[in-house]
Design a protein around this motif. Sequence first.
Motif, PDB file in Angstrom:
ATOM      1  N   GLU A 272       0.767  -0.886  -0.212  1.00 18.81           N
ATOM      2  CA  GLU A 272       0.026   0.350  -0.161  1.00 18.81           C
ATOM      3  C   GLU A 272       0.798   1.244  -0.138  1.00 18.81           C
ATOM      4  OE1 GLU A 272      -4.037   1.829   3.073  1.00 18.81           O
ATOM      5  OE2 GLU A 272      -2.981   0.676   3.027  1.00 18.81           O
ATOM      6  N   MET A 273       2.254   1.299   0.713  1.00 20.99           N
ATOM      7  CA  MET A 273       2.930   2.379   1.082  1.00 20.99           C
ATOM      8  C   MET A 273       3.510   2.188  -0.217  1.00 20.99           C
ATOM      9  SD  MET A 273       5.430   3.410   4.044  1.00 20.99           S
ATOM     10  CE  MET A 273       5.916   4.603   4.103  1.00 20.99           C
ATOM     11  N   THR A 274       4.642   1.260  -1.261  1.00 22.80           N
ATOM     12  CA  THR A 274       4.901   1.208  -1.930  1.00 22.80           C
ATOM     13  C   THR A 274       3.462   2.154  -2.866  1.00 22.80           C
ATOM     14  OG1 THR A 274       5.842  -0.996  -1.777  1.00 22.80           O
ATOM     15  CG2 THR A 274       5.625  -0.399  -4.503  1.00 22.80           C
ATOM     16  N   LEU A 275       2.289   1.419  -3.053  1.00 23.61           N
ATOM     17  CA  LEU A 275       1.955   2.182  -4.550  1.00 23.61           C
ATOM     18  C   LEU A 275       1.363   3.860  -4.257  1.00 23.61           C
ATOM     19  CD1 LEU A 275      -1.310  -0.303  -4.817  1.00 23.61           C
ATOM     20  CD2 LEU A 275       0.573   0.242  -6.285  1.00 23.61           C
ATOM     21  N   ALA A 276       0.930   3.993  -2.359  1.00 21.34           N
ATOM     22  CA  ALA A 276       0.763   5.946  -2.726  1.00 21.34           C
ATOM     23  C   ALA A 276       2.165   6.547  -3.267  1.00 21.34           C
ATOM     24  CB  ALA A 276       0.910   5.692  -1.099  1.00 21.34           C
ATOM     25  N   PHE A 277       3.722   5.497  -2.645  1.00 21.41           N
ATOM     26  CA  PHE A 277       4.720   6.349  -2.573  1.00 21.41           C
ATOM     27  C   PHE A 277       4.722   6.688  -4.872  1.00 21.41           C
ATOM     28  CE2 PHE A 277       9.483   6.725  -3.206  1.00 21.41           C
ATOM     29  CZ  PHE A 277       9.706   7.696  -2.888  1.00 21.41           C
ATOM     30  N   SER A 278       3.734   5.961  -5.658  1.00 28.14           N
ATOM     31  CA  SER A 278       4.682   6.201  -6.953  1.00 28.14           C
ATOM     32  C   SER A 278       3.216   6.826  -7.396  1.00 28.14           C
ATOM     33  CB  SER A 278       3.482   4.374  -7.228  1.00 28.14           C
ATOM     34  OG  SER A 278       4.008   4.222  -8.753  1.00 28.14           O
ATOM     35  N   GLN A 279       2.095   6.863  -6.772  1.00 27.96           N
ATOM     36  CA  GLN A 279       1.790   8.112  -6.955  1.00 27.96           C
ATOM     37  C   GLN A 279       2.034   9.187  -6.667  1.00 27.96           C
ATOM     38  OE1 GLN A 279      -2.371   6.765  -5.106  1.00 27.96           O
ATOM     39  NE2 GLN A 279      -3.597   9.021  -5.545  1.00 27.96           N
ATOM     40  N   TYR A 280       1.840   9.729  -5.450  1.00 28.43           N
ATOM     41  CA  TYR A 280       2.445  10.749  -4.896  1.00 28.43           C
ATOM     42  C   TYR A 280       3.763  11.494  -5.958  1.00 28.43           C
ATOM     43  CZ  TYR A 280       5.820  14.402  -2.037  1.00 28.43           C
ATOM     44  OH  TYR A 280       6.676  15.002  -1.851  1.00 28.43           O
ATOM     45  N   LEU A 281       4.953  10.212  -6.242  1.00 23.77           N
ATOM     46  CA  LEU A 281       5.800  10.918  -7.555  1.00 23.77           C
ATOM     47  C   LEU A 281       5.234  11.056  -9.107  1.00 23.77           C
ATOM     48  CD1 LEU A 281       8.673   8.085  -6.904  1.00 23.77           C
ATOM     49  CD2 LEU A 281       8.740  10.736  -6.115  1.00 23.77           C
TER      50      LEU A 281
END
Length: 429
Positions: A272-281
Amino acid sequence: MISDTTLIINISIEIFASILSLVILICVLISDNMKTHINRVFARVLIFNIAVMLSDALAFYNFGRMAPHNFAMNYIGNYSTYLFSYLLIMAFSDYITTYFSTKTAVRKTALHAVYWVCGIAIALSVVALFNGMYFVIDENNVYHRQDWYWLSQALGIIGMLINAWLIWRYRKHLNRMESFALACYIILPVIAVVIQMLVYGLVSVYVASTFTILVIYVGMQAQQAKNMQEKELALSESRVSIMISQIQPHFLYNTLVSIGALCDTDAAAAKEMTLAFSQYLRGNLDSLGQVHPIPFDKELEHVQTYLRIEQTRFEERLKVEFDISAREFMLPSLTLQPIVENAVRYGVTKRDGGGIVRIGTEEGERDWRIIVSDNGVGFDPDTALEDGRTHVGIANVRSRLHAICDGTLEIESTLGVGTVVTISIPKNL
Protein backbone atom coordinates in the motif's frame (compact mmCIF):
# COMPACT_ATOMS: atom_id res chain seq x y z
CA MET A 1 -11.71 86.10 1.97
CA ILE A 2 -10.44 84.31 -1.12
CA SER A 3 -10.04 86.47 -4.21
CA ASP A 4 -11.78 85.65 -7.48
CA THR A 5 -8.39 85.07 -9.10
CA THR A 6 -7.44 82.52 -6.46
CA LEU A 7 -10.79 80.75 -6.89
CA ILE A 8 -10.31 80.51 -10.66
CA ILE A 9 -6.74 79.23 -10.25
CA ASN A 10 -7.78 76.62 -7.66
CA ILE A 11 -10.69 75.37 -9.77
CA SER A 12 -8.54 75.18 -12.89
CA ILE A 13 -5.77 73.29 -11.11
CA GLU A 14 -8.17 70.79 -9.56
CA ILE A 15 -10.05 70.15 -12.79
CA PHE A 16 -6.77 69.64 -14.64
CA ALA A 17 -5.55 67.24 -11.93
CA SER A 18 -8.89 65.40 -12.07
CA ILE A 19 -8.58 64.97 -15.83
CA LEU A 20 -5.03 63.70 -15.41
CA SER A 21 -6.18 61.20 -12.78
CA LEU A 22 -9.06 60.16 -15.02
CA VAL A 23 -6.67 59.45 -17.90
CA ILE A 24 -4.55 57.28 -15.60
CA LEU A 25 -7.71 55.53 -14.34
CA ILE A 26 -8.78 54.71 -17.90
CA CYS A 27 -5.31 53.31 -18.65
CA VAL A 28 -5.57 51.10 -15.56
CA LEU A 29 -9.10 49.94 -16.38
CA ILE A 30 -8.24 48.88 -19.93
CA SER A 31 -4.95 47.23 -19.01
CA ASP A 32 -4.55 43.46 -19.20
CA ASN A 33 -3.71 43.36 -15.48
CA MET A 34 -6.97 44.98 -14.31
CA LYS A 35 -8.16 41.61 -12.99
CA THR A 36 -5.45 41.63 -10.31
CA HIS A 37 -6.37 42.86 -6.85
CA ILE A 38 -3.56 45.41 -6.72
CA ASN A 39 -4.80 47.14 -9.88
CA ARG A 40 -8.36 47.21 -8.60
CA VAL A 41 -7.14 48.82 -5.39
CA PHE A 42 -5.07 51.36 -7.35
CA ALA A 43 -8.18 52.16 -9.39
CA ARG A 44 -10.01 52.95 -6.12
CA VAL A 45 -7.17 55.29 -5.14
CA LEU A 46 -7.63 57.15 -8.42
CA ILE A 47 -11.42 57.28 -8.07
CA PHE A 48 -11.25 58.75 -4.57
CA ASN A 49 -8.55 61.20 -5.65
CA ILE A 50 -10.79 62.41 -8.49
CA ALA A 51 -13.76 62.64 -6.10
CA VAL A 52 -11.77 64.73 -3.62
CA MET A 53 -10.66 67.25 -6.23
CA LEU A 54 -14.04 67.56 -7.92
CA SER A 55 -15.69 68.03 -4.51
CA ASP A 56 -13.23 70.77 -3.62
CA ALA A 57 -13.66 72.39 -7.04
CA LEU A 58 -17.43 72.30 -6.49
CA ALA A 59 -17.01 74.10 -3.18
CA PHE A 60 -14.74 76.74 -4.72
CA TYR A 61 -17.12 77.30 -7.64
CA ASN A 62 -20.07 77.99 -5.33
CA PHE A 63 -17.99 80.03 -2.88
CA GLY A 64 -19.63 83.45 -2.36
CA ARG A 65 -22.46 82.90 -4.87
CA MET A 66 -25.82 83.87 -3.42
CA ALA A 67 -28.38 81.68 -5.20
CA PRO A 68 -30.10 79.17 -2.86
CA HIS A 69 -28.66 76.17 -4.67
CA ASN A 70 -25.15 77.65 -4.32
CA PHE A 71 -25.40 77.38 -0.54
CA ALA A 72 -26.38 73.72 -0.77
CA MET A 73 -23.62 72.97 -3.31
CA ASN A 74 -21.07 74.73 -1.11
CA TYR A 75 -22.02 72.53 1.86
CA ILE A 76 -22.02 69.37 -0.26
CA GLY A 77 -18.66 70.21 -1.84
CA ASN A 78 -16.93 70.94 1.45
CA TYR A 79 -18.37 67.96 3.30
CA SER A 80 -17.60 65.61 0.39
CA THR A 81 -14.03 66.88 0.39
CA TYR A 82 -13.60 65.81 4.01
CA LEU A 83 -15.26 62.43 3.38
CA PHE A 84 -13.34 61.49 0.23
CA SER A 85 -10.04 62.66 1.75
CA TYR A 86 -10.32 60.00 4.44
CA LEU A 87 -11.49 57.37 1.95
CA LEU A 88 -8.45 58.21 -0.17
CA ILE A 89 -6.12 57.60 2.78
CA MET A 90 -7.84 54.26 3.45
CA ALA A 91 -7.57 53.23 -0.20
CA PHE A 92 -3.89 54.15 -0.30
CA SER A 93 -3.25 52.13 2.85
CA ASP A 94 -4.96 49.17 1.21
CA TYR A 95 -2.83 49.73 -1.90
CA ILE A 96 0.55 49.70 -0.17
CA THR A 97 -0.48 46.73 2.00
CA THR A 98 -1.47 44.83 -1.13
CA TYR A 99 1.70 45.93 -2.93
CA PHE A 100 3.95 44.66 -0.15
CA SER A 101 1.97 41.41 0.10
CA THR A 102 3.07 40.57 -3.45
CA LYS A 103 6.65 40.59 -2.17
CA THR A 104 6.45 39.18 1.37
CA ALA A 105 4.10 38.24 4.21
CA VAL A 106 2.48 41.42 5.55
CA ARG A 107 0.60 41.85 8.81
CA LYS A 108 -2.51 43.98 8.39
CA THR A 109 -2.21 45.75 11.74
CA ALA A 110 -1.34 49.08 10.09
CA LEU A 111 -4.20 48.77 7.58
CA HIS A 112 -6.70 48.12 10.36
CA ALA A 113 -5.31 51.06 12.36
CA VAL A 114 -5.78 53.38 9.37
CA TYR A 115 -9.33 52.10 8.94
CA TRP A 116 -10.08 52.87 12.58
CA VAL A 117 -8.56 56.36 12.45
CA CYS A 118 -10.32 57.27 9.21
CA GLY A 119 -13.56 55.70 10.44
CA ILE A 120 -13.45 57.95 13.50
CA ALA A 121 -12.61 60.91 11.27
CA ILE A 122 -15.59 60.20 9.01
CA ALA A 123 -17.90 59.90 12.03
CA LEU A 124 -16.64 63.23 13.40
CA SER A 125 -17.16 64.82 9.98
CA VAL A 126 -20.81 63.81 10.17
CA VAL A 127 -21.03 65.42 13.61
CA ALA A 128 -19.28 68.53 12.29
CA LEU A 129 -21.91 68.90 9.60
CA PHE A 130 -24.46 69.57 12.36
CA ASN A 131 -22.47 71.42 15.05
CA GLY A 132 -20.04 73.30 12.78
CA MET A 133 -16.92 72.37 14.73
CA TYR A 134 -14.83 72.09 11.54
CA PHE A 135 -16.35 74.79 9.33
CA VAL A 136 -19.34 77.07 8.88
CA ILE A 137 -20.76 78.83 5.85
CA ASP A 138 -22.00 82.32 6.62
CA GLU A 139 -24.88 84.31 5.18
CA ASN A 140 -22.67 85.37 2.28
CA ASN A 141 -21.98 81.72 1.37
CA VAL A 142 -18.38 82.08 2.52
CA TYR A 143 -16.55 79.12 4.08
CA HIS A 144 -14.87 79.72 7.48
CA ARG A 145 -12.67 77.34 9.43
CA GLN A 146 -13.63 76.77 13.05
CA ASP A 147 -11.73 75.99 16.23
CA TRP A 148 -11.70 72.23 15.72
CA TYR A 149 -10.59 72.35 12.08
CA TRP A 150 -7.12 71.23 13.15
CA LEU A 151 -8.58 67.91 14.38
CA SER A 152 -9.86 67.03 10.90
CA GLN A 153 -6.38 67.58 9.51
CA ALA A 154 -4.62 65.85 12.42
CA LEU A 155 -6.60 62.64 11.91
CA GLY A 156 -5.63 62.63 8.25
CA ILE A 157 -1.99 63.16 9.15
CA ILE A 158 -2.15 60.28 11.65
CA GLY A 159 -3.44 58.01 8.88
CA MET A 160 -0.61 59.11 6.62
CA LEU A 161 1.96 58.58 9.36
CA ILE A 162 0.70 55.03 9.93
CA ASN A 163 1.16 54.43 6.21
CA ALA A 164 4.64 55.95 6.50
CA TRP A 165 5.46 53.46 9.26
CA LEU A 166 4.21 50.61 7.07
CA ILE A 167 6.46 51.74 4.22
CA TRP A 168 9.41 52.03 6.61
CA ARG A 169 8.66 48.61 8.09
CA TYR A 170 8.89 46.86 4.73
CA ARG A 171 11.30 49.25 2.98
CA LYS A 172 13.88 46.53 2.33
CA HIS A 173 11.50 44.99 -0.20
CA LEU A 174 11.43 48.16 -2.33
CA ASN A 175 13.77 49.20 -5.09
CA ARG A 176 14.91 52.80 -5.47
CA MET A 177 12.04 53.90 -7.72
CA GLU A 178 9.41 52.30 -5.50
CA SER A 179 10.92 53.93 -2.41
CA PHE A 180 10.90 57.34 -4.10
CA ALA A 181 7.29 57.01 -5.25
CA LEU A 182 5.94 55.92 -1.87
CA ALA A 183 8.03 58.50 -0.02
CA CYS A 184 6.53 61.24 -2.23
CA TYR A 185 3.00 60.12 -1.42
CA ILE A 186 3.68 60.35 2.30
CA ILE A 187 5.98 63.37 2.57
CA LEU A 188 4.45 65.79 0.04
CA PRO A 189 0.82 65.59 1.27
CA VAL A 190 1.90 65.93 4.90
CA ILE A 191 3.89 69.07 4.05
CA ALA A 192 0.96 70.32 1.98
CA VAL A 193 -1.49 69.74 4.85
CA VAL A 194 0.70 71.82 7.17
CA ILE A 195 0.94 74.59 4.58
CA GLN A 196 -2.82 74.49 3.98
CA MET A 197 -3.49 74.78 7.70
CA LEU A 198 -1.29 77.89 7.87
CA VAL A 199 -2.25 79.54 4.57
CA TYR A 200 -5.98 79.60 3.87
CA GLY A 201 -7.12 79.23 0.27
CA LEU A 202 -4.44 76.98 -1.19
CA VAL A 203 -5.18 73.56 -2.74
CA SER A 204 -1.67 72.18 -2.36
CA VAL A 205 -2.74 68.87 -0.76
CA TYR A 206 -4.67 67.49 -3.70
CA VAL A 207 -2.15 68.71 -6.25
CA ALA A 208 0.57 66.92 -4.27
CA SER A 209 -1.45 63.70 -4.09
CA THR A 210 -2.13 63.78 -7.84
CA PHE A 211 1.53 64.35 -8.63
CA THR A 212 2.59 61.41 -6.49
CA ILE A 213 -0.14 59.18 -7.98
CA LEU A 214 1.37 59.96 -11.37
CA VAL A 215 4.81 58.99 -10.02
CA ILE A 216 3.38 55.75 -8.63
CA TYR A 217 1.68 54.92 -11.91
CA VAL A 218 4.78 55.59 -14.02
CA GLY A 219 7.20 53.97 -11.60
CA MET A 220 5.46 51.29 -9.57
CA GLN A 221 2.49 50.23 -11.68
CA ALA A 222 4.55 50.02 -14.86
CA GLN A 223 7.15 48.01 -12.99
CA GLN A 224 4.38 45.82 -11.59
CA ALA A 225 3.18 45.02 -15.12
CA LYS A 226 6.73 44.14 -16.14
CA ASN A 227 7.11 41.95 -13.07
CA MET A 228 3.89 40.11 -13.95
CA GLN A 229 5.32 39.22 -17.36
CA GLU A 230 8.56 38.05 -15.80
CA LYS A 231 6.64 35.97 -13.26
CA GLU A 232 4.67 34.28 -15.99
CA LEU A 233 7.94 33.28 -17.66
CA ALA A 234 9.25 31.99 -14.34
CA LEU A 235 6.19 29.89 -13.45
CA SER A 236 7.45 26.73 -15.11
CA GLU A 237 10.79 27.08 -13.33
CA SER A 238 8.91 27.65 -10.09
CA ARG A 239 6.91 24.44 -10.55
CA VAL A 240 10.15 22.52 -11.07
CA SER A 241 11.66 24.21 -8.01
CA ILE A 242 8.68 23.28 -5.82
CA MET A 243 8.66 19.70 -7.04
CA ILE A 244 12.37 19.31 -6.35
CA SER A 245 12.08 20.99 -2.94
CA GLN A 246 9.29 18.59 -1.97
CA ILE A 247 11.07 15.41 -3.10
CA GLN A 248 14.13 15.78 -0.93
CA PRO A 249 16.70 12.95 -0.76
CA HIS A 250 15.95 12.37 2.92
CA PHE A 251 12.25 11.95 2.13
CA LEU A 252 13.03 9.42 -0.62
CA TYR A 253 15.45 7.59 1.64
CA ASN A 254 13.15 7.51 4.67
CA THR A 255 10.17 6.38 2.60
CA LEU A 256 12.12 3.55 0.96
CA VAL A 257 13.55 2.48 4.33
CA SER A 258 10.01 2.40 5.77
CA ILE A 259 8.81 0.30 2.83
CA GLY A 260 11.75 -2.07 3.32
CA ALA A 261 10.96 -2.45 7.01
CA LEU A 262 7.30 -3.14 6.28
CA CYS A 263 8.25 -5.88 3.82
CA ASP A 264 9.51 -7.94 6.78
CA THR A 265 6.55 -7.21 9.08
CA ASP A 266 3.49 -6.32 7.01
CA ALA A 267 3.62 -7.09 3.30
CA ALA A 268 0.18 -5.63 2.64
CA ALA A 269 1.10 -2.34 4.29
CA ALA A 270 4.37 -2.31 2.32
CA LYS A 271 2.44 -2.75 -0.91
CA GLU A 272 0.00 0.00 0.00
CA MET A 273 2.82 2.38 0.88
CA THR A 274 4.66 1.57 -2.36
CA LEU A 275 1.53 2.37 -4.39
CA ALA A 276 1.00 5.58 -2.44
CA PHE A 277 4.64 6.58 -3.01
CA SER A 278 4.28 5.89 -6.74
CA GLN A 279 1.09 7.96 -6.85
CA TYR A 280 2.84 10.78 -4.96
CA LEU A 281 5.74 10.88 -7.42
CA ARG A 282 3.37 10.79 -10.38
CA GLY A 283 1.39 13.69 -8.92
CA ASN A 284 4.52 15.81 -8.62
CA LEU A 285 5.59 15.00 -12.17
CA ASP A 286 2.11 15.76 -13.53
CA SER A 287 2.25 19.20 -11.93
CA LEU A 288 5.10 20.19 -14.25
CA GLY A 289 2.67 20.35 -17.14
CA GLN A 290 -0.01 22.27 -15.22
CA VAL A 291 0.00 25.90 -16.34
CA HIS A 292 -3.60 26.68 -15.36
CA PRO A 293 -5.33 26.21 -11.99
CA ILE A 294 -6.65 22.75 -11.13
CA PRO A 295 -9.69 21.62 -9.10
CA PHE A 296 -9.20 21.69 -5.35
CA ASP A 297 -10.24 18.03 -5.07
CA LYS A 298 -7.31 17.02 -7.26
CA GLU A 299 -4.85 18.95 -5.10
CA LEU A 300 -6.47 17.50 -1.95
CA GLU A 301 -6.08 13.97 -3.33
CA HIS A 302 -2.35 14.59 -3.83
CA VAL A 303 -2.05 15.89 -0.25
CA GLN A 304 -3.88 12.87 1.14
CA THR A 305 -1.49 10.57 -0.71
CA TYR A 306 1.47 12.35 0.86
CA LEU A 307 -0.10 12.17 4.32
CA ARG A 308 -0.73 8.43 4.02
CA ILE A 309 2.99 7.94 3.48
CA GLU A 310 3.95 10.13 6.42
CA GLN A 311 1.37 8.58 8.75
CA THR A 312 2.79 5.16 7.93
CA ARG A 313 6.23 6.42 8.86
CA PHE A 314 5.37 8.38 12.00
CA GLU A 315 2.36 6.33 13.12
CA GLU A 316 0.78 7.82 16.26
CA ARG A 317 3.09 10.86 16.22
CA LEU A 318 1.19 12.33 13.26
CA LYS A 319 -2.55 12.85 13.37
CA VAL A 320 -4.52 14.54 10.59
CA GLU A 321 -7.93 16.20 10.74
CA PHE A 322 -9.97 17.47 7.79
CA ASP A 323 -12.76 20.05 7.81
CA ILE A 324 -13.55 20.52 4.12
CA SER A 325 -16.67 22.69 3.94
CA ALA A 326 -15.90 24.16 0.51
CA ARG A 327 -14.35 22.40 -2.47
CA GLU A 328 -15.87 23.79 -5.69
CA PHE A 329 -12.95 26.04 -6.60
CA MET A 330 -9.67 26.04 -8.50
CA LEU A 331 -6.12 26.73 -7.37
CA PRO A 332 -2.58 26.47 -8.78
CA SER A 333 -1.12 22.96 -8.64
CA LEU A 334 1.25 22.20 -5.75
CA THR A 335 -0.22 24.99 -3.64
CA LEU A 336 -1.50 23.03 -0.65
CA GLN A 337 0.96 20.14 -0.59
CA PRO A 338 4.13 22.19 0.21
CA ILE A 339 2.29 23.91 3.08
CA VAL A 340 1.15 20.60 4.55
CA GLU A 341 4.62 19.14 4.18
CA ASN A 342 6.13 22.06 6.09
CA ALA A 343 3.56 21.50 8.84
CA VAL A 344 4.62 17.86 9.07
CA ARG A 345 8.38 18.20 8.64
CA TYR A 346 9.00 21.37 10.63
CA GLY A 347 5.97 21.41 12.91
CA VAL A 348 4.41 18.38 14.53
CA THR A 349 7.22 15.83 13.94
CA LYS A 350 9.69 18.16 15.66
CA ARG A 351 7.50 18.21 18.75
CA ASP A 352 7.93 15.64 21.48
CA GLY A 353 5.09 13.19 21.13
CA GLY A 354 4.05 14.55 17.72
CA GLY A 355 0.91 16.51 17.05
CA ILE A 356 -2.04 17.26 14.78
CA VAL A 357 -2.20 18.81 11.32
CA ARG A 358 -5.60 20.28 10.50
CA ILE A 359 -6.69 21.11 6.95
CA GLY A 360 -9.88 23.07 6.40
CA THR A 361 -11.62 25.11 3.74
CA GLU A 362 -14.28 27.77 3.86
CA GLU A 363 -16.12 30.05 1.49
CA GLY A 364 -15.90 33.78 2.08
CA GLU A 365 -17.85 36.58 0.48
CA ARG A 366 -15.14 37.32 -2.07
CA ASP A 367 -12.75 34.40 -1.83
CA TRP A 368 -12.15 30.76 -1.00
CA ARG A 369 -9.89 30.08 1.98
CA ILE A 370 -7.73 27.10 2.84
CA ILE A 371 -6.47 26.95 6.44
CA VAL A 372 -3.62 24.63 7.39
CA SER A 373 -2.81 24.60 11.10
CA ASP A 374 -0.64 22.52 13.39
CA ASN A 375 0.23 22.38 17.07
CA GLY A 376 3.91 21.84 16.39
CA VAL A 377 6.99 23.70 17.56
CA GLY A 378 6.16 26.93 15.68
CA PHE A 379 8.65 29.55 14.57
CA ASP A 380 9.27 33.28 14.36
CA PRO A 381 8.01 34.37 10.89
CA ASP A 382 10.22 37.48 10.88
CA THR A 383 13.43 35.42 11.12
CA ALA A 384 12.54 31.94 9.89
CA LEU A 385 11.49 33.20 6.46
CA GLU A 386 15.07 34.36 5.92
CA ASP A 387 16.82 31.12 6.79
CA GLY A 388 16.99 29.98 3.16
CA ARG A 389 15.94 26.47 4.13
CA THR A 390 12.62 25.76 5.76
CA HIS A 391 10.29 28.07 3.91
CA VAL A 392 11.67 28.15 0.38
CA GLY A 393 8.59 26.22 -0.76
CA ILE A 394 6.32 28.79 0.91
CA ALA A 395 8.01 31.64 -0.98
CA ASN A 396 7.42 29.83 -4.26
CA VAL A 397 3.79 29.09 -3.38
CA ARG A 398 3.15 32.74 -2.50
CA SER A 399 4.72 33.90 -5.77
CA ARG A 400 2.73 31.45 -7.90
CA LEU A 401 -0.52 32.22 -6.08
CA HIS A 402 -0.14 35.90 -6.85
CA ALA A 403 0.98 35.40 -10.46
CA ILE A 404 -1.64 32.82 -11.46
CA CYS A 405 -4.78 33.84 -9.59
CA ASP A 406 -3.97 36.96 -7.53
CA GLY A 407 -4.16 34.83 -4.40
CA THR A 408 -2.47 35.47 -1.07
CA LEU A 409 -0.77 33.43 1.63
CA GLU A 410 -0.56 34.54 5.25
CA ILE A 411 1.38 32.92 8.08
CA GLU A 412 0.83 33.21 11.81
CA SER A 413 3.15 31.25 14.06
CA THR A 414 4.16 31.22 17.70
CA LEU A 415 7.15 29.37 19.11
CA GLY A 416 6.01 26.38 21.13
CA VAL A 417 2.35 26.80 20.11
CA GLY A 418 2.08 26.10 16.41
CA THR A 419 1.48 27.61 13.00
CA VAL A 420 -1.53 28.67 10.94
CA VAL A 421 -1.26 29.23 7.21
CA THR A 422 -4.19 30.82 5.35
CA ILE A 423 -4.44 30.65 1.56
CA SER A 424 -6.99 32.95 -0.09
CA ILE A 425 -8.19 32.38 -3.66
CA PRO A 426 -10.32 35.18 -5.20
CA LYS A 427 -13.68 34.04 -6.52
CA ASN A 428 -13.12 35.74 -9.87
CA LEU A 429 -10.58 33.01 -10.76
